[in-house]
Structure formats: structure tokens, C-alpha cells
Design a protein around this motif. Structure first.
Motif, short mmCIF file in Angstrom:
data_model
loop_
_atom_site.label_atom_id
_atom_site.label_comp_id
_atom_site.label_asym_id
_atom_site.label_seq_id
_atom_site.Cartn_x
_atom_site.Cartn_y
_atom_site.Cartn_z
N VAL A 319 6.73 6.27 -7.48
CA VAL A 319 5.76 6.96 -6.48
C VAL A 319 5.44 8.43 -7.07
CG1 VAL A 319 6.69 5.84 -4.54
CG2 VAL A 319 8.22 8.16 -5.36
N SER A 356 1.79 8.25 -3.11
CA SER A 356 1.08 7.07 -3.46
C SER A 356 2.21 6.25 -4.26
CB SER A 356 0.24 7.16 -4.50
OG SER A 356 -0.44 6.10 -4.97
N TYR A 357 2.42 4.87 -3.89
CA TYR A 357 3.11 3.71 -4.33
C TYR A 357 2.57 3.17 -5.31
CZ TYR A 357 6.23 -0.20 -5.00
OH TYR A 357 6.97 -1.41 -5.53
N ALA A 358 2.89 2.91 -6.66
CA ALA A 358 2.13 2.21 -7.55
C ALA A 358 2.36 0.86 -7.64
CB ALA A 358 2.78 2.65 -9.05
N GLY A 359 3.28 0.06 -6.81
CA GLY A 359 3.31 -1.26 -6.69
C GLY A 359 4.49 -1.58 -7.80
N SER A 360 4.54 -2.87 -7.49
CA SER A 360 5.69 -3.69 -8.72
C SER A 360 4.95 -5.01 -8.80
CB SER A 360 7.03 -3.71 -7.84
OG SER A 360 7.12 -4.52 -7.00
N SER A 364 2.30 -4.83 -3.32
CA SER A 364 0.91 -4.17 -3.90
C SER A 364 1.31 -2.71 -3.54
CB SER A 364 0.14 -4.68 -2.55
OG SER A 364 0.55 -4.45 -1.46
N THR A 365 0.29 -1.80 -4.19
CA THR A 365 -0.03 -0.59 -4.08
C THR A 365 -0.02 -0.09 -2.38
OG1 THR A 365 -2.22 -0.40 -4.22
CG2 THR A 365 -0.82 -0.28 -6.21
N LYS A 367 0.16 3.76 0.08
CA LYS A 367 0.22 5.20 0.17
C LYS A 367 0.13 5.81 1.68
CE LYS A 367 -4.96 6.06 -0.13
NZ LYS A 367 -5.96 6.47 -1.06
#
Length: 470
Positions: A319, A356-360, A364-365, A367
Motif C-alpha cells: 500500500v 492506494s492498494y497495488a493489488g495482488s 484487484s487494486t 484506494k
């Protein structure tokens, strides 16, 4: 199961003498006719698949071993038992009716003796057989003294496809003997399996939710029942029982991406052939949600934003904290949580901050944004004014401090006594301090007021001190 009995019966007469009061009256002996059990055969299965070799168990009862005496080796002159044979014989086939062996068609070669034709022989006959026979050989089974036997016979329609006649399990006397009572016929039929087809269309789902996969199995002219198994890369992921040829499989725990799901139908009856097919199942990433706990913000002081990322599966990855498009800090999630640092250099004012979460690979991403106010840092002033004589210009040392930063900007020094202004000077701070030289003043006590005008990031402040002139 199927059973047949030979028609030949042997009658015996048993004279029973009357006893007790009947004898005194001169009663006549009672003639009783006892008919022994006729030979009978039971076959474990008689309706068989046409496309493979089946193994059936044949059990016989009532085959009196004394009735058959061999006329040729290896049991010449001995009790020679009977043949149990899978064959294709004409309507009239019995040796006792004079039908030659050439009319009775049994499978040839390696599919014949010991496979589709078994010889049941009394155990005692083997010791005197010539050439000597082994009762444990695949060709033989034992005809027990009570007239019973058990034999395992292999059956395949193709072995006799080129001849005519009636398929069946036949028994008749062995070794050249001719015993009508041994002659039995159990019909065998063959069926063609209906071909089946597994039908399924590509479906879509998302991580964390079971994917419903409708499956249909069709077989021409047959009621379809059985199970369908779904596997991915050899691992079973779902199994369903068909109802009216239909089932909906629940595929749980699938990772994001497109999976090839192999479907295998296992019928509940041998009359339908199994079948298989494959279908694509596409799983989208799960939706993530970001939650942030915002601290109060002041220029010059670092702060921590507590972040939690949740989703249908555990969130992993990174994040970031952004001020507009500028990244302020980044952290790695642990157990779906992380702490992001707000740097002390974030300028005072209203800011749009975003986590912001970049995803995995599975989520999914996502924010979350918030308008936050960064307060100016508080300032404090130190004033040093040493006692001077009226013949010397006094000096005032001004220092402005604020937590986490060195203030910049201007300070104003104003000297007054009894409401009268004697000097006013404005200077620019250098590294947060400045020495201001005053004009020569007459003897007395003066008030020195220092005012810091503040800056874009530091609040204004003021401080007073006393200057003594002697």
C-alpha cells in the motif's frame, strides 16, 4: 441370474411297510416314487456388454458324477464329468440327439479351453488320468461328489462373430461320454452401450466465490444417471450427481485466471458409455476494500495512517500514501494491515491524501482518499537583550524555533518606553535567528517586543523582553 434343469430323471421305488395298527388290518405296502434333483445351472450374468470380455460365474447342481464315463484319454474309463462352455450352437445341438461336435462352435485357440471352455471333473479321476492331468490347471474345475461345481468362464461376442447360432452357456458330458441329463443351455445376450456426451459452456466467476458450472450429459435413447467429476490439473475440485442428466457443479477455491476444467462422466449403469470433455472457467480477481484511520496532521511532525485492506481472500502486497500524485510512503501488508508514514515535510494546508492498494495475484487494486488539513507548526521566540550604557548601541538576539523545522521569514523588533516608540526594525531570519542592533538610547528601562510574522508552514508568534540602559 439364470437357471436351467435337464429333463432326464431317474425313478426309484421305496417300499414302506405299514406298522402298528395298520399291520393288524393287513394293510398293503405303500409305493413311493422319489425323483432326484435334475441337473441345474446358474449363470451370474447373462446380459453382457458387446464391446468387451466379461467374466461370469457358473454354478451347477445335481450333476451325478457316476453318470458320465469317459471313452477317450485322458479320462478313458473314468468318471469324466462335463464341459461348461460359452458357445454359439444351433437350435438342435445336443450330443444325445446325435448332433456332431462340428455343429457346436466354441471360441478357438487361446480364447477356448481354460478361458471360455472349462471341464468339470471329479477329483478322484485326476489320479488315474492318462496322460496325467493337473486339477489346478486353468482348463479344469472340480465336479464335487454331491454333483455341484463352480466355474469361471470368459465371454466375448467377437470371438464367435463369424459363426451362426445361439449364444449361451452350455453344459454337456465330457471325455466322449453321452449323458442327456448333463445337457443344459443358458441363453446369453449382448447389448450395445449408448454413447454419452458431456456438455458444458464456459463460465466466469470471481475469487472468493464458488463458480456454478452447469453440466449436461446426453446419451441417445437412454436415461442418463451417474456422476460427473471436475478436475483441474489432476486435482478433483467438484463432484455432482446427475438428475435427469443434469447437474450443477460448485467450483470453490479457484485462483484468478483461466482454468481448464476436465469433466468426467461415470454412468450408474453399464449400458451407457462413460465420456469426458473440458471447459474453460475464467476467474476474475476479487474486489479489495481499503480502510484508513487518519491522524491529526501538523507540519514538522510525522504521523501514522493505520491501513486495513480486506477482500474475499487475504490481502497481500503493498500500500502507498500519496499526496496528489506524489508518493509519500509505502508499506507491505501483514495480515491485511499496514502503517503508512506521513512525513513531517508535508506542507501545511488542505491536502487530498490517498491510500492506494497495488493489488495482488488474487485481488484487484483499490484506494481510498480523504481531504486532510495539515496545521502549521507552532513557533516560539527567545529574546536576549543585554544591559548597555547610553553611549553604546544595544543589541537584541532573536531566535525563533518550531518542532521539526527551522522557521524562516521576518521578525520585527520594536523598542518602547512609556508608550513612546524609540526604534523599530524588521529583519529576515537566518537559520532561525538574527541579531538586531538598536540605536543608542538614553538611560532607563525599555520594552523590547519581538514579533515573528510566521511563514507558510509556521505560525506567527511574539515575545517581549526588557532592555536596561545605564
Amino acid at each position: 441370474m439364470a437357471s436351467v434343469a435337464a429333463a432326464a430323471l431317474v425313478a426309484t421305488t421305496l417300499a414302506v411297510a405299514a406298522a402298528g395298527p395298520a399291520a393288524a388290518t393287513g394293510a398293503q405296502p405303500l409305493d413311493v416314487t422319489v425323483e432326484p434333483l435334475a441337473p441345474s445351472v446358474t449363470v451370474s450374468e447373462t446380459d453382457l456388454r458387446s464391446d468387451l470380455t466379461s467374466t461370469v460365474t457358473v454354478e451347477g447342481h445335481g450333476f451325478d458324477p457316476t453318470l458320465a464315463t469317459g471313452t477317450r484319454p485322458p479320462f478313458s474309463g473314468l468318471q469324466s464329468g462335463l464341459y461348461i462352455a460359452f458357445g454359439r450352437y444351433p437350435d438342435v445341438w445336443r450330443p444325445s440327439a446325435g448332433v456332431p461336435s462340428t455343429e457346436r462352435h466354441n471360441p478357438p485357440g487361446a480364447t477356448g479351453n481354460g478361458v471360455s471352455v472349462i471341464w468339470a471333473v471329479p477329483e478322484a479321476s485326476f489320479a488315474a488320468s492318462s496322460p496325467r492331468q493337473d486339477p489346478s490347471a486353468p482348463t479344469y474345475t472340480i465336479l464335487r461328489a454331491d454333483g455341484s461345481f463352480t466355474a469361471t468362464v470368459k465371454v466375448n461376442r467377437d470371438w464367435l462373430a463369424d459363426v451362426s447360432g445361439n449364444f449361451g452357456i452350455y453344459t454337456y458330458a465330457g471325455g466322449g461320454a453321452n449323458v442327456a441329463a448333463y445337457e443344459t443351455y443358458t441363453p446369453v445376450t449382448f447389448f450395445e452401450r449408448a454413447e454419452s456426451q458431456v456438455v458444458a459452456s464456459a463460465v466466469r466467476g470471481s475469487v472468493g466465490k464458488a463458480v456454478a458450472l452447469p453440466v449436461a450429459v446426453d446419451a441417445s435413447g437412454a436415461d442418463v444417471a451417474g456422476t460427473v467429476e471436475a478436475t483441474i490439473a489432476g486435482t478433483t475440485v467438484a463432484t455432482g450427481t446427475l438428475s435427469a442428466g443434469r447437474a450443477t457443479l460448485s467450483l470453490g477455491g479457484l485462483t484468478a485466471g483461466t482454468h481448464t476444467v476436465d469433466l468426467a462422466f461415470t454412468p450408474s449403469t453399464d449400458r451407457i458409455a462413460p465420456s469426458s470433455s473440458s471447459v474453460a472457467v475464467t476467474v476474475a480477481k476479487g474486489a479489495a476494500k481499503v480502510a484508513a484511520t487518519w491522524p491529526s496532521l501538523t507540519y514538522g511532525r510525522t504521523a501514522k495512517v493505520a491501513v486495513t485492506v480486506s477482500g474475499p481472500v487475504a490481502a497481500t502486497g503493498k500500500v502507498s500514501l500519496l499526496n496528489g500524485s506524489t508518493v509519500l510512503s509505502t508499506a507491505t501488508l501483514s495480515g491485511g494491515k499496514a502503517s503508512l508514514t506521513v512525513p513531517k515535510t508535508l506542507a501545511a494546508g488542505t491536502r487530498t491524501l490517498t491510500v492506494s492498494y497495488a493489488g495482488s495475484s488474487e485481488l484487484s487494486t483499490a484506494k481510498v482518499s480523504s481531504k486532510r488539513t495539515v496545521a502549521k507548526a507552532s513557533s516560539s521566540i527567545t529574546v536576549k537583550a543585554a544591559t548597555v550604557t547610553s553611549k553604546v548601541a544595544g543589541k537584541v538576539v532573536v531566535t525563533v524555533k518550531a518542532t521539526g523545522t527551522t522557521p524562516t521569514g521576518k521578525v520585527t523588533v520594536k523598542v518602547t518606553r512609556n508608550g513612546t516608540s524609540y526604534a523599530t526594525k524588521t529583519v529576515t531570519l537566518r537559520s532561525g535567528t538574527r541579531t538586531v542592533t538598536l540605536p543608542k538610547l538614553g538611560k532607563g528601562m525599555y520594552n523590547v517586543k519581538v514579533t515573528y510574522a510566521g511563514s507558510s508552514n509556521v505560525k506567527a508568534s511574539s515575545r517581549s523582553a526588557q532592555l536596561k540602559v545605564v
